[in-house]
Write a protein that holds these residues in place. Structure first.
Motif, PDB file in Angstrom:
ATOM      1  N   PRO A  49      -6.424 -19.435   1.615  1.00 32.65           N
ATOM      2  CA  PRO A  49      -6.416 -19.465   0.153  1.00 32.65           C
ATOM      3  C   PRO A  49      -6.042 -18.130  -0.484  1.00 32.65           C
ATOM      4  O   PRO A  49      -5.665 -18.089  -1.653  1.00 32.65           O
ATOM      5  CB  PRO A  49      -7.847 -19.864  -0.212  1.00 32.65           C
ATOM      6  N   ARG A  50      -6.121 -17.051   0.279  1.00 32.00           N
ATOM      7  CA  ARG A  50      -5.783 -15.735  -0.287  1.00 32.00           C
ATOM      8  C   ARG A  50      -4.292 -15.565  -0.505  1.00 32.00           C
ATOM      9  O   ARG A  50      -3.861 -14.995  -1.495  1.00 32.00           O
ATOM     10  CB  ARG A  50      -6.314 -14.628   0.610  1.00 32.00           C
ATOM     11  N   ASP A  51      -3.487 -16.048   0.449  1.00 29.27           N
ATOM     12  CA  ASP A  51      -2.045 -15.809   0.333  1.00 29.27           C
ATOM     13  C   ASP A  51      -1.193 -17.066   0.491  1.00 29.27           C
ATOM     14  O   ASP A  51       0.029 -17.014   0.393  1.00 29.27           O
ATOM     15  CB  ASP A  51      -1.596 -14.753   1.345  1.00 29.27           C
ATOM     16  N   GLY A  52      -1.834 -18.211   0.742  1.00 30.44           N
ATOM     17  CA  GLY A  52      -1.088 -19.465   0.859  1.00 30.44           C
ATOM     18  C   GLY A  52      -0.425 -19.679   2.204  1.00 30.44           C
ATOM     19  O   GLY A  52       0.246 -20.703   2.406  1.00 30.44           O
ATOM     20  N   SER A  53      -0.595 -18.749   3.137  1.00 29.12           N
ATOM     21  CA  SER A  53       0.025 -18.943   4.452  1.00 29.12           C
ATOM     22  C   SER A  53      -0.669 -20.089   5.170  1.00 29.12           C
ATOM     23  O   SER A  53      -1.826 -20.406   4.912  1.00 29.12           O
ATOM     24  CB  SER A  53      -0.074 -17.663   5.278  1.00 29.12           C
TER      25      SER A  53
END
Length: 93
Positions: A11-15
């Protein structure tokens, strides 16, 4: 692309990264998290419980979920809503 796999999304970077076998979810018709497991119904009528961390899965019960359109988790209960509007409480143990 869409390949029917289960992915974990940061959820932090969408990876994202695939969990388990490629294409393992290609026949999934409904899904919900309950009790730390991902429950899915499959187009062949199976109910499957998956460990989302490891991607390992097991069939729950003897089937009968081909008409299920939605799954819901309410407290400790797993509920299945069928295409005709019937609502069932599903035993998962």
């Amino acid at each position: 692309g869409r390949d029917g796999s289960l992915y974990r999304v940061d959820p932090r970077d969408g990876s994202r990264g695939r969990v388990g076998e490629a294409g393992a979810c290609e026949h999934t018709t409904a899904a919900v998290m309950a009790g730390g497991r991902l429950f899915t119904t499959e187009s062949d009528g199976r109910l499957v419980a998956t460990d989302p961390a490891a991607g390992k899965w097991e069939v729950v019960g003897k089937g009968g979920f081909a008409a299920t359109r939605s799954l819901f988790a309410v407290g400790d209960a797993l509920l299945a809503l069928d295409e005709d509007g019937s609502l069932f409480r599903v035993a998962t143990d």
